[in-house]
Design a protein around this motif. Structure first.
Motif, mmCIF file in Angstrom:
data_model
loop_
_atom_site.group_PDB
_atom_site.id
_atom_site.type_symbol
_atom_site.label_atom_id
_atom_site.label_comp_id
_atom_site.label_asym_id
_atom_site.label_seq_id
_atom_site.Cartn_x
_atom_site.Cartn_y
_atom_site.Cartn_z
ATOM 1 N N GLN A 59 -27.215 26.118 -2.683
ATOM 2 C CA GLN A 59 -26.754 26.133 -3.769
ATOM 3 C C GLN A 59 -26.334 27.459 -4.437
ATOM 4 O OE1 GLN A 59 -31.039 25.478 -5.553
ATOM 5 N NE2 GLN A 59 -30.498 23.132 -5.497
ATOM 6 N N GLU A 111 -18.059 30.369 -8.970
ATOM 7 C CA GLU A 111 -17.883 31.448 -9.872
ATOM 8 C C GLU A 111 -16.682 32.409 -9.518
ATOM 9 O OE1 GLU A 111 -21.593 33.303 -10.178
ATOM 10 O OE2 GLU A 111 -22.695 32.165 -11.541
ATOM 11 N N LYS A 134 -22.851 28.066 -5.909
ATOM 12 C CA LYS A 134 -22.630 28.588 -7.320
ATOM 13 C C LYS A 134 -21.404 29.929 -7.079
ATOM 14 C CE LYS A 134 -25.225 31.436 -10.868
ATOM 15 N NZ LYS A 134 -26.373 32.283 -11.005
#
Length: 72
Positions: free
Chosen positions: A35, A43, A39
């Protein structure tokens, strides 16, 4: 649930509780790590696009020197 996961869990159920907890901790750590990577990657897309544009502009402007592996 996949057959492989089901088979793995069946084997884990046979273990003593402390070993089950150790395996559970490893699985949860892996899921959390995945995860975090997802992420971070999501980003960073804008930054990667900007970097790619800069590199293309530098190449077009002749600011990039092509070198071989031995010259690094």
């Amino acid at each position: 649930m996949t057959q492989l996961l089901e088979k793995a869990l069946t084997e884990v159920y046979k273990l003593p509780p402390e070993k089950q907890d150790a395996i559970a901790a490893i699985i949860l750590e892996e899921l959390e790590d995945e995860q975090r990577w997802d992420k971070a990657f999501a980003e960073s897309q804008d930054k990667l696009v900007q970097l790619a544009r800069k590199v293309r502009a530098d190449i077009k402007a002749g600011r990039i020197k092509k070198i071989g592996i031995d010259e690094l």
